[in-house]
Design a protein around this motif. Structure first.
Motif, PDB file in Angstrom:
ATOM      1  N   PHE A   1       0.853  -1.203   0.000  1.00 17.23           N
ATOM      2  CA  PHE A   1       0.000   0.000   0.000  1.00 17.23           C
ATOM      3  C   PHE A   1       0.889   1.254   0.000  1.00 17.23           C
ATOM      4  CE2 PHE A   1      -3.964  -2.214   0.545  1.00 17.23           C
ATOM      5  CZ  PHE A   1      -3.634  -3.376   1.232  1.00 17.23           C
ATOM      6  N   PRO A   2       1.210   1.773  -1.182  1.00 13.65           N
ATOM      7  CA  PRO A   2       2.182   2.894  -1.292  1.00 13.65           C
ATOM      8  C   PRO A   2       1.860   4.115  -0.437  1.00 13.65           C
ATOM      9  CG  PRO A   2       1.613   2.015  -3.467  1.00 13.65           C
ATOM     10  CD  PRO A   2       0.699   1.340  -2.486  1.00 13.65           C
ATOM     11  N   SER A   3       0.560   4.383  -0.221  1.00 12.54           N
ATOM     12  CA  SER A   3       0.227   5.628   0.508  1.00 12.54           C
ATOM     13  C   SER A   3       0.636   5.557   1.974  1.00 12.54           C
ATOM     14  CB  SER A   3      -1.283   5.895   0.422  1.00 12.54           C
ATOM     15  OG  SER A   3      -1.989   5.062   1.337  1.00 12.54           O
ATOM     16  N   TYR A   4       1.058   4.372   2.426  1.00  7.78           N
ATOM     17  CA  TYR A   4       1.468   4.231   3.838  1.00  7.78           C
ATOM     18  C   TYR A   4       2.968   4.446   4.042  1.00  7.78           C
ATOM     19  CZ  TYR A   4      -2.997   2.240   5.512  1.00  7.78           C
ATOM     20  OH  TYR A   4      -4.307   2.059   5.893  1.00  7.78           O
ATOM     21  N   ARG A   5       3.702   4.677   2.898  1.00  2.00           N
ATOM     22  CA  ARG A   5       5.171   4.768   3.011  1.00  2.00           C
ATOM     23  C   ARG A   5       5.598   6.171   3.460  1.00  2.00           C
ATOM     24  NH1 ARG A   5       5.736   1.837  -2.681  1.00  2.00           N
ATOM     25  NH2 ARG A   5       4.804  -0.163  -2.080  1.00  2.00           N
ATOM     26  N   ASP A   6       5.547   6.361   4.752  1.00  2.00           N
ATOM     27  CA  ASP A   6       5.766   7.655   5.406  1.00  2.00           C
ATOM     28  C   ASP A   6       7.258   7.775   5.749  1.00  2.00           C
ATOM     29  OD1 ASP A   6       4.535   8.681   8.738  1.00  2.00           O
ATOM     30  OD2 ASP A   6       5.742   9.771   7.236  1.00  2.00           O
ATOM     31  N   GLU A   7       8.046   8.312   4.773  1.00  2.00           N
ATOM     32  CA  GLU A   7       9.507   8.333   4.900  1.00  2.00           C
ATOM     33  C   GLU A   7      10.042   9.724   4.610  1.00  2.00           C
ATOM     34  OE1 GLU A   7      10.107   5.564   1.761  1.00  2.00           O
ATOM     35  OE2 GLU A   7       9.828   3.779   3.014  1.00  2.00           O
ATOM     36  N   ALA A   8      11.332   9.944   4.880  1.00  2.00           N
ATOM     37  CA  ALA A   8      11.969  11.236   4.564  1.00  2.00           C
ATOM     38  C   ALA A   8      13.462  10.986   4.407  1.00  2.00           C
ATOM     39  CB  ALA A   8      11.719  12.227   5.697  1.00  2.00           C
ATOM     40  N   VAL A   9      14.196  12.060   3.978  1.00  2.00           N
ATOM     41  CA  VAL A   9      15.652  11.978   3.936  1.00  2.00           C
ATOM     42  C   VAL A   9      16.172  12.995   4.937  1.00  2.00           C
ATOM     43  CG1 VAL A   9      17.748  12.299   2.546  1.00  2.00           C
ATOM     44  CG2 VAL A   9      15.700  11.261   1.517  1.00  2.00           C
ATOM     45  N   PHE A  10      17.032  12.580   5.853  1.00  2.00           N
ATOM     46  CA  PHE A  10      17.562  13.466   6.891  1.00  2.00           C
ATOM     47  C   PHE A  10      19.075  13.300   6.915  1.00  2.00           C
ATOM     48  CE2 PHE A  10      17.339  15.949  10.707  1.00  2.00           C
ATOM     49  CZ  PHE A  10      18.280  15.451  11.596  1.00  2.00           C
ATOM     50  N   GLU A  11      19.791  14.410   6.687  1.00  2.00           N
ATOM     51  CA  GLU A  11      21.257  14.361   6.601  1.00  2.00           C
ATOM     52  C   GLU A  11      21.669  13.211   5.674  1.00  2.00           C
ATOM     53  OE1 GLU A  11      22.354  16.781  10.607  1.00  2.00           O
ATOM     54  OE2 GLU A  11      23.425  14.926  10.166  1.00  2.00           O
ATOM     55  N   SER A  12      21.065  13.220   4.489  1.00  2.00           N
ATOM     56  CA  SER A  12      21.267  12.300   3.358  1.00  2.00           C
ATOM     57  C   SER A  12      21.105  10.826   3.743  1.00  2.00           C
ATOM     58  CB  SER A  12      22.631  12.555   2.707  1.00  2.00           C
ATOM     59  OG  SER A  12      23.659  12.256   3.618  1.00  2.00           O
ATOM     60  N   LYS A  13      20.309  10.572   4.789  1.00  2.00           N
ATOM     61  CA  LYS A  13      19.979   9.175   5.151  1.00  2.00           C
ATOM     62  C   LYS A  13      18.454   9.019   5.058  1.00  2.00           C
ATOM     63  CE  LYS A  13      20.720   6.713   9.210  1.00  2.00           C
ATOM     64  NZ  LYS A  13      21.058   5.316   9.453  1.00  2.00           N
ATOM     65  N   LYS A  14      17.999   7.863   4.522  1.00  2.00           N
ATOM     66  CA  LYS A  14      16.563   7.596   4.439  1.00  2.00           C
ATOM     67  C   LYS A  14      16.072   7.235   5.837  1.00  2.00           C
ATOM     68  CE  LYS A  14      13.222   4.544   2.078  1.00  2.00           C
ATOM     69  NZ  LYS A  14      13.115   3.376   1.160  1.00  2.00           N
ATOM     70  N   VAL A  15      15.042   7.957   6.309  1.00  2.00           N
ATOM     71  CA  VAL A  15      14.477   7.686   7.642  1.00  2.00           C
ATOM     72  C   VAL A  15      12.981   7.429   7.475  1.00  2.00           C
ATOM     73  CG1 VAL A  15      16.195   9.021   8.922  1.00  2.00           C
ATOM     74  CG2 VAL A  15      14.130  10.155   8.051  1.00  2.00           C
ATOM     75  N   SER A  16      12.384   6.782   8.499  1.00  2.00           N
ATOM     76  CA  SER A  16      10.959   6.452   8.397  1.00  2.00           C
ATOM     77  C   SER A  16      10.237   6.762   9.695  1.00  2.00           C
ATOM     78  CB  SER A  16      10.805   4.951   8.116  1.00  2.00           C
ATOM     79  OG  SER A  16      11.099   4.227   9.308  1.00  2.00           O
ATOM     80  N   PHE A  17       8.902   6.970   9.556  1.00  2.00           N
ATOM     81  CA  PHE A  17       8.026   7.170  10.722  1.00  2.00           C
ATOM     82  C   PHE A  17       6.889   6.121  10.678  1.00  2.00           C
ATOM     83  CE2 PHE A  17      10.321  10.883  11.647  1.00  2.00           C
ATOM     84  CZ  PHE A  17      10.569  11.548  10.457  1.00  2.00           C
ATOM     85  N   TYR A  18       6.420   5.860   9.422  1.00  2.00           N
ATOM     86  CA  TYR A  18       5.362   4.870   9.211  1.00  2.00           C
ATOM     87  C   TYR A  18       4.200   5.052  10.196  1.00  2.00           C
ATOM     88  CZ  TYR A  18       8.934   2.722   6.261  1.00  2.00           C
ATOM     89  OH  TYR A  18       9.898   2.508   5.305  1.00  2.00           O
ATOM     90  N   LYS A  19       3.769   6.272  10.358  1.00  2.00           N
ATOM     91  CA  LYS A  19       2.718   6.551  11.336  1.00  2.00           C
ATOM     92  C   LYS A  19       1.426   5.796  11.016  1.00  2.00           C
ATOM     93  CE  LYS A  19      -1.009   8.867  12.875  1.00  2.00           C
ATOM     94  NZ  LYS A  19      -2.371   8.700  12.323  1.00  2.00           N
ATOM     95  N   ARG A  20       0.887   5.884   9.811  1.00  2.00           N
ATOM     96  CA  ARG A  20      -0.392   5.207   9.528  1.00  2.00           C
ATOM     97  C   ARG A  20      -0.202   3.692   9.463  1.00  2.00           C
ATOM     98  NH1 ARG A  20      -3.007   5.562   5.183  1.00  2.00           N
ATOM     99  NH2 ARG A  20      -1.814   6.919   3.791  1.00  2.00           N
ATOM    100  N   ALA A  21       0.934   3.234   8.981  1.00  2.00           N
ATOM    101  CA  ALA A  21       1.150   1.780   8.911  1.00  2.00           C
ATOM    102  C   ALA A  21       1.227   1.189  10.316  1.00  2.00           C
ATOM    103  CB  ALA A  21       2.421   1.488   8.120  1.00  2.00           C
TER     104      ALA A  21
END
Ligand SMILES: Nc1nc2c(c(CN[C@H]3C=C[C@H](O)[C@@H]3O)cn2[C@@H]2O[C@H](COP(=O)(O)O)[C@@H](O)[C@H]2O)c(=O)[nH]1
Length: 341
Positions: free
Chosen positions: A189-209
């Motif tokens: 379910f792509p709409s659940y992919r709650d991610e970001a880039v922070f100091e050039s590292k991929k980070v995640s929160f996945y709040k809805r998932a």
């Protein structure tokens, strides 16, 4: 790059590099101490999800699981520009705001005979049908109505094509692992992919998932298909209320500069540094509160790992924020219009 980074590791990394948001370890300890007696109470536990909230399903059925999936697919962005102009829904004589207005609209639709929780219905819903189901009882419409439309069509289509039309199939495939169910949701379910880039590292929160897994555990009462042996591996759900209550309780602090921007009502974009720091530090701060709380019980010779985890701490803090709106009005919440929280 790790396909699905861990929200807890992301949070630890963000908190270690954060410039405008600070986790106060002493403040987190004080919050844990203040929760000590409450944590042993019945409503802090899993049963509170049903006993405290009349709009939540009271059954533990397939339909109840599909209600949870529909609601958590739309569980984002209820805040309004001005407090006095809000999206509100009247249901059975009561007026609901924020997240609860979504639940009220869903239950209102079901009462009207609209099968809104059936994938075969919301997979092909038109925008006009979405507007009707989520119509407001004020002149303020529900935010992001177009996004809600395509998120519903996308999620319903995936449920039909891959999971026989019910999220319960997905739950059964997770074989009682919260982490496996989380991964199934993120993969499909792509709409659940709650991610970001922070100091050039991929980070995640996945709040809805993560809240989807947690609410599935809750609606199934932690039994049968909903008995997740690793439910304690979930983090809290990084929305816009938890940070507000953590600052209110002095477990987390903002720099003067950030506080100024928030008080001015600045609208941030998903992935902005300030937003990532607020969300990551919230997750990290709550993991410290959880740890302190468990240690306090350990010192009393009580093993509370089955009764205290980030999910139950989150539910408690979120309900607290809902019930203490007045006292918290001087602490601003961060404003981002997005489909993630
Ligand atoms: N962290 C966290 N965020 C949560 C929830 C819930 C609803 N869960 C309830 C259902 C059963 C449980 O017992 C909870 O009582 C909604 N939200 C988020 O809040 C925001 C809406 O806020 P407001 O505008 O004030 O209604 C929005 O981002 C929404 O996604 C939660 O539990 N935890």
């Amino acid at each position: 790059m790790e396909p699905f980074p861990s929200p807890l590791e992301s949070a630890k990394f963000i908190a270690s590099r954060s410039k405008d948001v600070f986790v106060d370890e002493e403040g987190a300890r004080r919050v844990a101490e203040s929760l000590f007696d409450k944590a042993a109470a019945a409503e802090f536990g899993l049963a509170g999800w049903k006993s405290l909230h009349e709009l939540n399903p009271q059954a533990a059925s397939r339909e109840a699981v599909d209600w949870v999936f529909l609601v958590d697919t739309l569980n984002f962005s209820f805040w309004s520009e001005r407090e006095e102009q809000r999206y509100l829904v009247k249901y059975k004589g009561k007026t609901y705001s924020g997240y609860w207005s979504l639940c009220a609209a869903v239950n209102r639709a079901l009462d009207e005979g609209i099968p809104i929780t059936s994938a075969s219905y919301f997979a092909t819903m038109t925008l006009d049908q979405v507007r009707h189901v989520f119509r407001s009882d004020t002149e303020v419409p529900i935010p992001l109505i177009e996004e809600r439309h395509w998120v519903l069509n996308e999620s319903g289509t995936v449920l039909l094509e891959k999971f026989g039309g019910s999220f319960l199939t997905c739950v059964k495939m997770s074989e009682k692992s919260a982490q496996k169910l989380l991964r199934l949701v993120l993969e499909n379910f792509p709409s659940y992919r709650d991610e970001a880039v922070f100091e050039s590292k991929k980070v995640s929160f996945y709040k809805r998932a993560q809240i989807l897994v947690a609410d599935t555990w809750s609606v199934l009462e932690g039994k049968g298909d909903g008995f997740f042996d690793d439910i304690s591996s979930l983090t809290i759900f990084a929305d816009y209320r938890i940070p507000q209550v953590l600052v209110h309780l002095k477990a987390m602090m903002y720099s003067e500069e950030l506080m100024k921007k928030l008080c001015e009502g600045t609208i941030f974009q998903s992935g902005d540094r300030e937003e990532v720091e607020i969300r990551g530090c919230s997750i990290w701060c709550c993991s410290l509160i959880c740890r302190h709380l468990l240690q306090l019980y350990e010192r009393k010779g009580q093993d509370m790992r089955g009764k205290i985890n980030a999910v139950l701490l989150d539910y408690h803090l979120w309900d607290y924020a809902r019930d203490h709106r007045e006292e918290m009005k001087d602490v601003p919440f961060h404003r981002v219009r997005c489909i993630y929280y």
